[in-house]
Design a protein around this motif. Structure first.
Motif, PDB file in Angstrom:
ATOM      1  N   LEU A  30      81.562  51.487  72.019  1.00 41.09           N
ATOM      2  CA  LEU A  30      82.826  50.957  72.322  1.00 41.09           C
ATOM      3  C   LEU A  30      83.848  51.665  72.837  1.00 41.09           C
ATOM      4  O   LEU A  30      84.592  51.143  73.589  1.00 41.09           O
ATOM      5  CB  LEU A  30      83.222  50.521  70.828  1.00 41.09           C
ATOM      6  CG  LEU A  30      82.573  49.530  70.197  1.00 41.09           C
ATOM      7  CD1 LEU A  30      83.349  48.975  68.740  1.00 41.09           C
ATOM      8  CD2 LEU A  30      82.407  48.217  70.916  1.00 41.09           C
ATOM      9  N   ALA A  33      83.514  51.012  76.421  1.00 42.08           N
ATOM     10  CA  ALA A  33      84.268  50.101  76.872  1.00 42.08           C
ATOM     11  C   ALA A  33      85.800  50.165  77.159  1.00 42.08           C
ATOM     12  O   ALA A  33      86.370  49.674  78.299  1.00 42.08           O
ATOM     13  CB  ALA A  33      84.028  48.868  75.965  1.00 42.08           C
ATOM     14  N   VAL A  34      86.304  50.768  75.967  1.00 39.92           N
ATOM     15  CA  VAL A  34      87.891  51.360  76.209  1.00 39.92           C
ATOM     16  C   VAL A  34      88.247  52.026  77.356  1.00 39.92           C
ATOM     17  O   VAL A  34      89.197  51.630  78.000  1.00 39.92           O
ATOM     18  CB  VAL A  34      88.256  51.774  74.745  1.00 39.92           C
ATOM     19  CG1 VAL A  34      89.640  52.015  74.955  1.00 39.92           C
ATOM     20  CG2 VAL A  34      87.891  50.779  73.603  1.00 39.92           C
ATOM     21  N   ILE A  82      80.357  45.873  86.438  1.00 37.18           N
ATOM     22  CA  ILE A  82      79.517  47.233  86.395  1.00 37.18           C
ATOM     23  C   ILE A  82      79.820  47.838  85.132  1.00 37.18           C
ATOM     24  O   ILE A  82      78.982  48.239  84.449  1.00 37.18           O
ATOM     25  CB  ILE A  82      79.557  48.024  87.627  1.00 37.18           C
ATOM     26  CG1 ILE A  82      78.964  47.627  88.952  1.00 37.18           C
ATOM     27  CG2 ILE A  82      79.099  49.379  87.172  1.00 37.18           C
ATOM     28  CD1 ILE A  82      78.740  48.657  89.652  1.00 37.18           C
ATOM     29  N   PHE A  84      80.696  46.494  82.555  1.00 35.10           N
ATOM     30  CA  PHE A  84      80.007  45.615  81.308  1.00 35.10           C
ATOM     31  C   PHE A  84      78.590  45.853  81.338  1.00 35.10           C
ATOM     32  O   PHE A  84      77.948  45.877  80.184  1.00 35.10           O
ATOM     33  CB  PHE A  84      80.274  44.150  81.804  1.00 35.10           C
ATOM     34  CG  PHE A  84      79.433  43.058  80.728  1.00 35.10           C
ATOM     35  CD1 PHE A  84      79.994  42.723  79.541  1.00 35.10           C
ATOM     36  CD2 PHE A  84      78.423  42.233  80.937  1.00 35.10           C
ATOM     37  CE1 PHE A  84      79.511  42.046  78.528  1.00 35.10           C
ATOM     38  CE2 PHE A  84      77.836  41.472  80.278  1.00 35.10           C
ATOM     39  CZ  PHE A  84      78.119  41.314  78.878  1.00 35.10           C
ATOM     40  N   ALA A  85      77.841  46.001  82.242  1.00 35.45           N
ATOM     41  CA  ALA A  85      76.461  46.361  82.348  1.00 35.45           C
ATOM     42  C   ALA A  85      76.336  47.571  81.822  1.00 35.45           C
ATOM     43  O   ALA A  85      75.287  47.647  81.077  1.00 35.45           O
ATOM     44  CB  ALA A  85      76.032  46.330  84.093  1.00 35.45           C
ATOM     45  N   VAL A  87      78.254  49.084  79.480  1.00 35.51           N
ATOM     46  CA  VAL A  87      78.192  48.970  77.891  1.00 35.51           C
ATOM     47  C   VAL A  87      77.180  48.462  77.299  1.00 35.51           C
ATOM     48  O   VAL A  87      76.443  48.814  76.168  1.00 35.51           O
ATOM     49  CB  VAL A  87      79.676  48.304  77.709  1.00 35.51           C
ATOM     50  CG1 VAL A  87      79.707  48.151  76.273  1.00 35.51           C
ATOM     51  CG2 VAL A  87      80.612  48.987  77.980  1.00 35.51           C
ATOM     52  N   CYS A  88      76.608  47.200  77.901  1.00 36.82           N
ATOM     53  CA  CYS A  88      75.411  46.482  77.528  1.00 36.82           C
ATOM     54  C   CYS A  88      74.320  47.609  77.531  1.00 36.82           C
ATOM     55  O   CYS A  88      73.536  47.467  76.658  1.00 36.82           O
ATOM     56  CB  CYS A  88      75.111  45.315  78.242  1.00 36.82           C
ATOM     57  SG  CYS A  88      76.091  44.020  77.975  1.00 36.82           S
ATOM     58  N   PHE A  89      74.145  48.408  78.404  1.00 37.38           N
ATOM     59  CA  PHE A  89      72.898  49.621  78.767  1.00 37.38           C
ATOM     60  C   PHE A  89      73.165  50.312  77.399  1.00 37.38           C
ATOM     61  O   PHE A  89      72.096  50.700  76.766  1.00 37.38           O
ATOM     62  CB  PHE A  89      72.968  50.052  79.975  1.00 37.38           C
ATOM     63  CG  PHE A  89      71.836  50.919  80.041  1.00 37.38           C
ATOM     64  CD1 PHE A  89      70.732  50.423  80.814  1.00 37.38           C
ATOM     65  CD2 PHE A  89      71.941  52.270  80.140  1.00 37.38           C
ATOM     66  CE1 PHE A  89      69.474  51.198  80.990  1.00 37.38           C
ATOM     67  CE2 PHE A  89      70.755  53.067  80.297  1.00 37.38           C
ATOM     68  CZ  PHE A  89      69.588  52.329  80.719  1.00 37.38           C
ATOM     69  N   LEU A  91      74.848  50.043  74.610  1.00 35.15           N
ATOM     70  CA  LEU A  91      74.423  49.086  73.428  1.00 35.15           C
ATOM     71  C   LEU A  91      72.744  49.065  73.122  1.00 35.15           C
ATOM     72  O   LEU A  91      72.503  49.463  72.288  1.00 35.15           O
ATOM     73  CB  LEU A  91      74.915  47.836  73.345  1.00 35.15           C
ATOM     74  CG  LEU A  91      76.434  47.682  72.783  1.00 35.15           C
ATOM     75  CD1 LEU A  91      76.850  46.238  72.864  1.00 35.15           C
ATOM     76  CD2 LEU A  91      76.500  48.232  71.496  1.00 35.15           C
ATOM     77  N   ALA A  92      72.115  48.646  74.066  1.00 31.73           N
ATOM     78  CA  ALA A  92      70.729  48.653  74.188  1.00 31.73           C
ATOM     79  C   ALA A  92      70.120  50.137  73.854  1.00 31.73           C
ATOM     80  O   ALA A  92      69.308  50.209  72.938  1.00 31.73           O
ATOM     81  CB  ALA A  92      70.068  48.535  75.566  1.00 31.73           C
ATOM     82  N   LEU A  93      70.678  51.143  74.479  1.00 30.98           N
ATOM     83  CA  LEU A  93      70.347  52.545  74.110  1.00 30.98           C
ATOM     84  C   LEU A  93      70.667  52.895  72.540  1.00 30.98           C
ATOM     85  O   LEU A  93      69.868  53.551  71.668  1.00 30.98           O
ATOM     86  CB  LEU A  93      70.976  53.490  74.653  1.00 30.98           C
ATOM     87  CG  LEU A  93      70.418  53.563  76.216  1.00 30.98           C
ATOM     88  CD1 LEU A  93      71.185  54.802  77.072  1.00 30.98           C
ATOM     89  CD2 LEU A  93      68.995  53.790  76.194  1.00 30.98           C
TER      90      LEU A  93
END
Lengths: 139, 149, 762
Positions: A30, A33-34, A82, A84-85, A87-89, A91-93
């Protein structure tokens, strides 16, 4: 205007870094993201804040006059996607980490620690975070 | 959570269509008004998420073009890459765009490689981010997946 | 030598083929000297952007060095054919020696200092490979590492010196530097350059306190020792000093450093020779001492000093290489090289004994040898130049022990009665082992008898070292006059040391036992042992296995230097003017601030997530009020999707029982301090940038060309899909590729969830 942006930037960067320095890997994601949101603000502001008109040429006019700077906007737009990608990456990790290690506490991830008796890099002496060594040592 | 919110499931179908149409509109007008491939793509992603929350990620995945997230992403990337070739053929730098106006009886149809590029961006963003979102949503779904779906 | 498999050993023809290389080079040098007028310059453009040319310049000094490199090279190649005969790696030795010769030739002919540096490092590297030739022996590897570390580090210091010098002087050409530097003022920068270059030259030429590596390099095969560590490579330092002497020669610091360090090395090196029993190491220490004498001579003023440098360079090459060959013949034919186990070898090795006598006579400076000529020129130089007492004493020690060393190598092992326990079985080597020392020794004898033969060569070298004058000292014929009194006195002292050699050895050993290990060698070893310990300490602290600490290191190493720079430049930047923000912007900024504070304060992760969402929405509203609707819409949509997705992940964690917060303190003051520092630095950076004048040319171009050139009125979109389309393509590709990278991680999770008891981790 710049001071309002600077205040938002300062607080959001500090908050993002603070989250990133947490032991909680979810918080770290998170925090990324911030930090990303803060940096986007800085990027936009570095192109100078002047007019608040959108950078759209009015119908029938040949060129842009008295509008906000379009160049940093284009940069920030792709940076958002990018980011967003990213942060999603992460999160996946985080999920992959939880699946493999069964924990979301960064201090319990000791798999890369040296084995006891390694005198080049002796293991940590803090017993609270002593890893559980496999019986045969690690190969 | 096992019983999905019924109202959401009911409104999901019309809402999904509306959001997708809106995203296309945003995409097409993007060259002249605020909008474009990135925003359109992200709106389409939110439509997919809506379907995923309402009917499950497997169903949402099936509703994507060609039935999976990776395909629109890759095709979008290819479209964007191809759109630069005509400029190259004309002896200019790669991605120098070309535009043609086709005039029918009373309608002017504007065609350009820029539009192709923007559609490519739209598809790539939709596919890639929907892929992420659905995969992450699916993580939470596993336990009840065995039952109703 | 041991017999190895036939296909590994080299044929005679193969050896001859390799030997052709130095022979050709020697012939070329001789042809050059005979037909071309010196100095000869050549240059090719190499790196035009950095103004580096492959510039070469051959003058008298280069010619002397070239003759030594190629002449001794021929002897070494022939000798290596015999000495390493049958060794499976003989071919490697030849290749390395050949490459080394090329590097040496490049070094002594280069005119551009950076080109010189490249060849200089080449010789260090090849020296490493050659010292470690017997790589199966630990001692060899250690010695090779030591010589590389000392000379390689010295080389880097030298490079720094060259760059400082070149930037200060404005030229990297040696021929221009030596003209320009004397006209310049003595500045600290120039002094620094001189000091750095001195360190480089001193390490290469094994001057005190870097003298210790050279005797250890004797782990190399004997041909290598003869070539690299006596005749050529170690002379590079002296060569460089002689080259730069016209530039710095008038500086008192330069003169005193050369005289001081050279004298200490000359005397101390010879004293340390007394502590050795190995013939090769004794010779190595005498080489160190000779190099010291050469450095002193470079430091002396006057043309006769320049002449003396040339004479001693040549004389040393002509006697030290044969003496090494003799030592090699002894370990080849008799076995050990320890002088306690050698004696009376003249019967079994008559030719080697003869060569040893010829070379040792030169080392001792007996009349009719070239060493005598050199000695005469040196005393001439010292009578002219200003020499302080310490240097005189050092030179006396040097000369005395040199005579004793000559006695040890030529008389003791060949002519004196063998001590008890000496080897009885010894044999003479083949022609390849005997001819090189004999021929070199005979050349020394001929030059000693007819010194006029070397007149032109030495005068040319001296001219290069002191280009200012062509005074009488250079044109006066070399005609050494034996000063019978001092000659006899020197021989008497030398003979005394020779006879007392074993007693002096025991005395020094007793003394060394009392003082303990205080030499440079032990300092070097302690330093080496210290490096991994410090590295381990740093690693332990920097990489202690804690993710937050890693993150903190990365952030701090960015933020702290940036903060320092900003602080140092604080006088140059101004704060932007304060103005009232619009109500909408202020409200949106408050949303961001509120979200950020909540995100730090809240313990529950779902609340943290919602606070993060608040930050995102707040910044979207800010974008809207800053005239960036495209960005604002993108941010809105993205934030929505992100919150939904992250909430799904959180729900999953909760279901797994991981929803309780990680047990960390509610307040982390260290983390807070670092995060405030990072945020303040970046914010200050933005404000500093903001106050500088803005160059709007790019933005204006896009604004003006958007409609006429790209037919689009939304400039942001036009930039994205047209003007900078390639960037966008790359960015979209990154997003798609990252999905492809993340999918396996997430799909593995799916598979595991489907088969929950399939036996642990896949």
């Amino acid at each position: 205007m710049i001071w309002a942006v600077a205040a938002a930037l300062w607080v959001s960067l500090a908050s993002g870094v603070y989250l990133c320095l947490s032991r909680d890997v979810f918080r770290v994601a998170l925090g990324l993201a911030v930090v990303g949101a803060g940096v986007n603000l800085a990027l936009l502001a570095s192109g100078r804040l002047g007019s608040v008109q959108p950078a759209v040429v009015p119908k029938g006019q040949p060129f842009l006059e008295l509008a906000s700077n379009p160049l940093p906007q284009a940069l920030v737009l792709t940076a958002i996607v990018i980011g967003f990608a990213l942060v999603c990456f992460s999160l996946a990790l985080v999920l992959g980490l939880i699946r493999d290690a069964g924990t979301d506490d960064a201090l319990e991830l000791r798999a890369a620690e040296p084995v006891p008796g390694n005198d080049i890099k002796p293991p940590a002496t803090d017993p609270a975070h002593e890893p559980e060594w496999p019986p045969e040592g690690r190969a | 959570m096992n019983s999905r919110i019924v109202i959401l499931a009911v409104v999901a179908r019309p809402l999904y269509l509306v959001i997708l149409l809106a995203s296309l509109w945003v995409l097409l007008r993007g060259h002249n008004e605020p909008g474009g491939g990135f925003i359109g793509g992200l709106m389409a992603v939110s439509a997919t998420i809506l379907w995923g929350v309402a009917h499950g990620t497997t169903a949402a995945r099936a509703r994507l073009p060609l039935g999976d997230a990776v395909w629109p992403a890759v095709i979008g990337l290819l479209l964007a890459a191809i759109s630069g070739v005509p400029g190259l053929l004309d002896g200019e730098a790669y991605l120098t765009h070309r535009a043609w106006t086709l005039a029918f009886v009373s309608v002017e149809l504007k065609l350009s490689t820029v539009l192709l590029f923007d559609i490519g961006v739209y598809l790539a963003v939709w596919g890639a981010l929907a892929g992420y979102a659905l995969a992450l949503l699916a993580v939470d779904e596993q336990e009840q997946e065995g039952g109703p779906a | 030598m041991t017999v190895t498999t036939p296909n590994a050993a080299m044929s005679v023809a193969g050896r001859a083929l390799f030997t052709l290389a130095p022979v050709t080079a020697l012939a070329a040098v001789l042809w050059l000297l005979a037909t071309q007028a010196l100095p000869l310059t050549l240059s090719w453009v190499w790196i035009p952007a950095l103004d580096i040319e492959l510039a070469f310049r051959i003058d008298g000094l280069s010619a002397l060095m070239l003759l030594m490199i190629t002449g001794v090279g021929v002897a070494v190649f022939v000798y290596a054919g015999g000495y390493l005969s049958g060794h499976p790696d003989q071919k490697r030795a030849y290749l390395l020696l050949g490459l080394f010769m090329v590097a040496m030739i490049g070094c002594v002919t280069a005119d551009h200092v950076l080109v010189l540096f490249v060849f200089w490092e080449g010789t260090s590297l090849l020296s490493f490979l050659l010292v470690g030739f017997y790589h199966e022996r630990q001692e060899s590897r250690r010695s090779a590492q030591q010589s590389l570390l000392v000379t390689g580090t010295g080389g880097l210091v030298l490079l720094a010196g060259f760059i400082v010098l070149g930037q200060t002087v404005g030229s990297y050409r040696l021929s221009e530097i030596i003209v320009l530097v004397p006209t310049m003022e003595v500045t600290p920068t120039l002094t620094l350059a001189m000091g750095l270059i001195l360190v480089g030259a001193f390490t290469k030429s094994a001057q005190f306190p870097f003298h210790f590596w050279l005797p250890n390099a004797m782990a190399a095969p004997t041909p290598v020792s003869a070539y690299l560590h006596s005749a050529t490579m170690v002379k590079l330092g002296v060569y460089l000093l002689a080259r730069l002497d016209p530039a710095f020669g008038e500086w008192p610091l330069w003169v005193w450093l050369l005289k001081g360090v050279g004298s200490v090395t000359a005397a101390w090196g010879m004293v340390l020779a007394l502590r050795e029993r190995d013939l090769k190491r004794i010779l190595a220490w005498s080489t160190v001492a000779t190099l010291g004498t050469l450095v002193v001579l470079v430091g002396l003023r006057g043309e006769s000093a320049a002449l003396a440098v040339g004479a001693l360079l040549l004389a040393h090459a002509l006697y030290k290489a044969p003496l090494f060959f003799v030592a090699g013949n002894i370990d080849h034919g008799a076995g050990p090289r320890l002088i306690d186990r050698l004696g009376g070898l003249r019967r079994q090795m008559p030719w080697t004994a003869a060569a040893a006598l010829l070379a040792a006579a030169s080392l001792a400076g007996l009349p009719l040898s070239f060493g005598f000529v050199a000695k005469d020129v040196i005393s001439e130089a010292k009578s002219v130049g200003e020499v302080f007492t310490f240097a005189r004493m050092a030179n006396t020690v040097f000369g005395t022990i040199a005579v004793a060393v000559a006695g040890i190598t030529a008389v003791r092992v060949f002519w004196l009665r063998p001590p008890p326990g000496a080897v009885r079985q010894a044999h003479e080597g083949g022609a390849a082992l005997v001819l090189p020392p004999l021929v070199l020794g005979l050349v020394g004898l001929v030059l000693g008898m007819f010194p006029l033969l070397a007149q032109d060569l030495l005068a040319g070298a001296a001219m290069a070292m002191s280009p200012a004058g062509a005074g009488t000292a250079l044109t006066a014929p070399l005609d050494p006059q034996p000063d019978v009194g001092s000659l006899l006195l020197g021989l008497l002292f030398g003979a005394t040391v020779f006879l007392l050699w074993d007693r002096l050895y025991r005395g020094l050993e007793w003394l060394a036992g009392r003082t303990g290990r205080i030499g440079m060698s032990s300092i070097y070893e302690r330093t080496l042992a210290w490096i991994p310990r410090v590295a381990a300490g740093i690693t332990r602290r920097a990489q202690n296995g804690s993710l937050p600490v890693y993150v903190a290191w990365v952030l701090a190493s960015v933020a702290v230097p940036l903060a320092t720079l900003l602080w140092l430049g604080r006088g140059q930047w101004t704060w932007p003017a304060a103005e009232m923000p619009s109500a909408g912007l202020a409200g949106a900024a408050s949303l961001v601030i509120l979200g950020a504070v909540f995100a730090c304060l809240m313990r529950d992760r779902l609340v943290v997530l919602l606070s993060v969402g608040l930050i995102g929405y707040g910044s979207a509203v800010m974008f809207l009020f800053l005239g960036a609707p495209d960005v604002a819409y993108t941010q809105f949509t993205m934030e929505t999707v992100f919150v939904i997705v992250a909430a799904a992940v959180l729900l999953k964690l909760r279901r797994m029982g991981l929803d309780r917060a990680v047990p960390e303190p509610a307040w982390r003051p260290g983390a807070l301090a670092l995060s405030l520092l990072v945020a303040s630095v970046l914010t200050a950076l933005l404000l500093a940038v903001y106050a500088t004048p803005f160059d709007p040319v790019l933005s204006e171009f896009f604004g003006e060309q958007s409609v006429p050139a790209a037919y689009g009125r939304n400039v942001v979109n036009v930039i994205l899909v047209d003007f900078r389309a390639l960037d966008t393509l790359g960015e979209v590709a990154v997003v798609v590729l990252s999905l492809l990278a993340a999918l396996p991680v997430l799909q593995a999770w799916r598979r595991r969830a489907r088969t929950p008891v399939a036996g642990g981790r896949s």
